[in-house]
Design an enzyme around this catalytic site. Structure first.
Site, PDB file in Angstrom:
ATOM      1  CG  HIS A 108      -2.239  -0.649   0.933  1.00 55.07           C
ATOM      2  ND1 HIS A 108      -2.998  -1.268   1.896  1.00 55.07           N
ATOM      3  CD2 HIS A 108      -2.927  -0.776  -0.220  1.00 55.07           C
ATOM      4  CE1 HIS A 108      -4.097  -1.737   1.338  1.00 55.07           C
ATOM      5  NE2 HIS A 108      -4.082  -1.458   0.072  1.00 55.07           N
TER       6      HIS A 108
ATOM      7  CD  GLU B  21      -7.818 -16.853 -10.509  1.00 55.65           C
ATOM      8  OE1 GLU B  21      -6.996 -15.982 -10.232  1.00 55.65           O
ATOM      9  OE2 GLU B  21      -9.022 -16.756 -10.229  1.00 55.65           O
TER      10      GLU B  21
ATOM     11  CG  ASP C 127      -3.792 -16.643  -7.747  1.00 58.75           C
ATOM     12  OD1 ASP C 127      -2.853 -16.369  -6.975  1.00 58.75           O
ATOM     13  OD2 ASP C 127      -4.980 -16.381  -7.494  1.00 58.75           O
TER      14      ASP C 127
ATOM     15  CB  CYS D 239      -6.514  -9.507 -15.897  1.00 61.95           C
ATOM     16  SG  CYS D 239      -7.010 -11.010 -15.039  1.00 61.95           S
TER      17      CYS D 239
END
Length: 592
Positions: free
Chosen positions: A193, A437, A461, A508
């Protein structure tokens, strides 16, 4: 003054800055276990409650400050901390520990935070969760100990570069208004973050520099190159002038790149159109994505809607309003909404009424949704209602086989039938896709392609599970190789299966934003990419730098190579010169 030093770290936020260093002491509050008397237990609990209230108020002020400065995206991050600091699970367990062990609040909080942090070990976004929970703990401990909640940089009279062991998200959020033009830290990662906030504030940043804070003194001249992940301490005169020139070039180049990204067609040299979309997690990011040249939204991470409402669940109306805004904002292009992809985190312990030993491989994503169909159907009804306001696609995460896809579509059909009976309008032909994934989904992609309208390959993933490595584990993270032959063959099979069924495929995951990987993916047959908005200009330059014919020929050679190292070396030798030339031609600046 420190001698000249050159350090290589991790790119956290792009850009170049030169300025005097301010080295911050960032040792967290020292806490100790202190036994208390029976008679003092409830007083200690009350002291802890008071600290929680004060810390919550501090975070609310911080969030409001960001909203005032139109930093909605970064400001939203603090909602998670506000929810954490008021979460009854954390509060209740800390109070219980105070009463059970008859100890001081500081130590009880320290122990409960450590327990929570260890429960995040298997999460994909562990770094972000740990950042937040440690930030919340530091804030609470400082309130309990009567210390200041942040470093005092208010007396700064000139622009400075902050050097620190680490910076919490809230500390980072305070930097921009305090004449801080860049920062560099010993610890931290690219997806934290703290890095997200740095990008939102457009502050160049480099993290993961190990012992930087011990090697720099306040007052040293420092260069921070966030684009290359480099820090130079006390550069020579010629080097300083060179970086001043590079900074000027960077600023001009950024302006040119954004304009070019919006205006230039995303086509290869031989005219093949490539669709570039954006991954977003908040509706406020839509305008940024479009400004960087995104056609539409390839991945909307709807879990942030849940996290922002935690500990409550979002209502159908809240789902509808958010998805409607996305559909209308994207029109006439498509917004792809990934259904809830959470599970195992503390937030869901109360919903599941149990802990998950290994949540990444346990009750999460579509598995959780199929277990709690009430929550799932509420979201699907919101998506369907919003579908009449624009082009929306619904996408199920972590599908492992055909049975799961059929079960998910059953719930969607139930939602459709309910809305039809109620006379509520929606798109009856809304496209329904899945994430590829996990290896099992890739292995049966031909079967799944018969029952899905589109695929989206989630490489983060897929790579992790295919290669059986935890990329957040420093001991094995070196094995995380997107160009591993096993990954390329898995992607190729998925693309072939989709082509056989005549359905589109997007990607993605982070691999989609790697300009070295893009030509290979094009050669394999991929035509749709979705990524963080800031990556779109460079990926578009990669697309425009080569022909499809050359990409296919290159892939023909690459698929004969035996190791990831061989593929990486071969791809870099062919792609980097063309990419550098394309960026220079497009922006007039020297490519990095």
């Amino acid at each position: 003054m420190t001698e000249r030093a050159y350090l290589k770290g991790i790119c956290a936020s792009p850009g170049i800055a030169l300025g005097k260093a301010v080295v911050l002491e960032t040792q967290g509050p020292a806490v100790f276990r202190v036994p208390i008397r029976d008679a003092d237990v409830e007083r200690e609990v009350a002291r802890f409650r008071s600290a929680v209230a004060e810390a919550g108020g501090q975070l609310e002020k911080l969030q409001a400050k960001f909203a005032k400065e139109h930093r909605e995206t970064a400001g939203k991050i603090f909602e998670a901390q506000i929810l954490m600091v008021r979460d009854e699970t954390l509060l209740g367990s800390t109070e219980e520990r105070i009463r059970r062990e008859k100890i001081n609040a500081e130590w009880a909080l320290h122990e409960e935070t450590a327990r929570l942090t260890s429960s995040f070990a298997d999460l994909e976004d562990r770094e972000r969760w740990v950042d937040n929970i440690e930030d919340v703990q530091d804030r609470l401990q400082k309130v309990l100990l009567g210390q200041s909640d942040h470093h005092n940089l208010s007396e700064m009279s000139e622009d400075v570069i902050v050097i620190s062991t680490r910076l919490s998200p809230s500390e980072t959020a305070l930097l921009k208004s305090r004449r801080v033009i860049a920062f560099a830290t010993d610890k931290g990662g690219q997806t934290s973050h703290t890095a997200i906030i740095a990008k939102a504030l457009a502050i160049p940043a480099v993290v993961g520099l190990h012992d930087l804070s011990r090697r720099v003194q306040s007052g040293d001249l420092v260069v921070v190159d966030g684009s290359k992940g480099e820090v130079i301490v006390n550069p020579g005169v010629a080097e300083k002038n060179a970086y001043l020139g590079l900074r000027s070039d960077y600023i001009k180049g950024e302006e040119q790149r954004l304009r070019h990204s919006r205006e230039a067609a995303s086509v290869t040299l031989d005219g093949c159109e490539v669709l570039l979309n954006a991954n977003i997690e908040l509706p406020e990011q839509l305008s940024v994505a479009l400004r960087h040249g995104a056609r539409g939204i390839g991945l909307y991470r709807s879990e942030f809607l849940f996290l922002n409402r935690s500990p409550q669940l979002p209502s159908e109306e809240e789902h509808y309003q958010v998805y409607r805004a996305l559909a209308e904002g994207c029109a006439p292009e498509v917004a792809t909404i990934r259904t809830l992809d959470l599970g195992g985190e503390k937030y869901f312990h109360s919903v599941l009424d149990k802990d998950e030993n290994n949540p990444v491989l346990g009750m999460r994503a579509i598995r959780f949704c199929l277990m709690r169909r009430d929550i799932f159907k509420t979201q699907l009804r919101g998506i369907l209602r919003a579908s009449r306001h624009g082009k929306i696609r619904v996408m199920f995460p972590l599908i492992s086989g055909v049975e799961e896809l059929r079960q998910a579509k059953e719930v969607l059909d139930e939602a459709r039938e309910e809305l039809a009976r109620e006379g509520v309008a929606f798109d009856p032909a809304i496209p329904v896709g899945i994430m590829i994934e996990v290896p099992s989904a890739a292995a049966v992609a031909d079967l799944l392609a018969r029952e899905a309208d589109f695929f989206s390959i989630g490489t983060n993933d897929l790579i992790q599970y295919t290669l059986a490595i935890d990329r957040s584990n420093e001991s094995v993270s070196y094995l995380y190789r997107p160009l591993h032959p096993a990954i390329l063959r898995t992607i190729r099979f998925t693309l072939e299966a989709a082509a056989g069924a005549g359905i589109p495929v997007s990607m993605c995951g982070e691999m989609a934003a790697d300009p070295i990987a893009v030509p290979i993916l094009l050669g394999l047959g991929l035509r749709e990419f979705s990524m963080d908005a800031v990556s779109i200009p460079i990926v578009k330059a990669a697309v425009r730098s080569l022909s499809l014919k050359d990409a296919r020929a290159m892939v023909g050679e690459i698929m004969t190579l035996a190791t990831a190292r061989d593929v990486e070396a071969y791809a870099s030798s062919l792609i980097e010169p063309k990419l550098r030339a394309a960026v220079e031609a497009a922006t007039g600046m020297r490519a990095g």
